[in-house]
Motif scaffolding. Structure first.
Motif, short mmCIF file in Angstrom:
data_model
loop_
_atom_site.label_atom_id
_atom_site.label_comp_id
_atom_site.label_asym_id
_atom_site.label_seq_id
_atom_site.Cartn_x
_atom_site.Cartn_y
_atom_site.Cartn_z
N GLU A 277 0.82 -1.22 0.00
CA GLU A 277 0.00 0.00 0.00
C GLU A 277 0.85 1.26 0.00
N LYS A 278 1.94 1.27 0.77
CA LYS A 278 2.67 2.51 1.04
C LYS A 278 3.97 2.69 0.26
N THR A 279 4.43 1.65 -0.44
CA THR A 279 5.71 1.75 -1.15
C THR A 279 5.57 1.26 -2.59
N ASP A 280 6.59 1.52 -3.38
CA ASP A 280 6.64 0.99 -4.74
C ASP A 280 7.60 -0.19 -4.84
N THR A 281 7.96 -0.75 -3.68
CA THR A 281 8.89 -1.88 -3.63
C THR A 281 8.36 -3.03 -4.47
#
Length: 109
Positions: free
Chosen positions: A64-68
């Motif tokens: 949800e919070k990163t583009d990893t």
């Protein structure tokens, strides 16, 4: 019980490494079967299932919070391979990690 609390603390501190039920039970000096019995009685799930829930919960946050990349998320939450992560994620969440990220990103736009 105190044992279950300590096992949960151990899992939360180590879920990102490839820990096993044996590692968790050893951390509180119990046999694997007795530790699982105590854990299941109190938490309504096995130690293994709880480890999986922790990992999937963290993976959801990262998606949800990163583009990893999904393969990196898998490693960050303690999975050795993308396949085992993918299967566990889909079994627990109902969609693939990539689909989950897409759905979440779409709802934020």
């Amino acid at each position: 019980s105190n044992y279950v609390l300590k096992m949960k603390e151990y899992i939360h501190a180590n879920y990102m490494t490839p820990i096993t039920t044996n590692d968790v039970s050893s951390s509180v000096f119990l046999s694997s079967s007795y530790a699982n019995q105590c854990f299941s009685a109190e938490c309504n799930c096995t130690i293994f299932d709880y480890i999986t829930q922790c990992r999937i919960s963290q993976a959801k946050k990262l998606l949800e919070k990163t583009d990893t990349k999904v393969s990196s998320v898998a490693e960050l939450v303690g999975y050795n391979g993308k396949t085992s992560f993918y299967l566990a994620f889909k079994r627990n969440v109902g969609v693939s990690p990539t689909e989950y990220r897409s759905m979440h990103n779409a709802s934020n736009e």
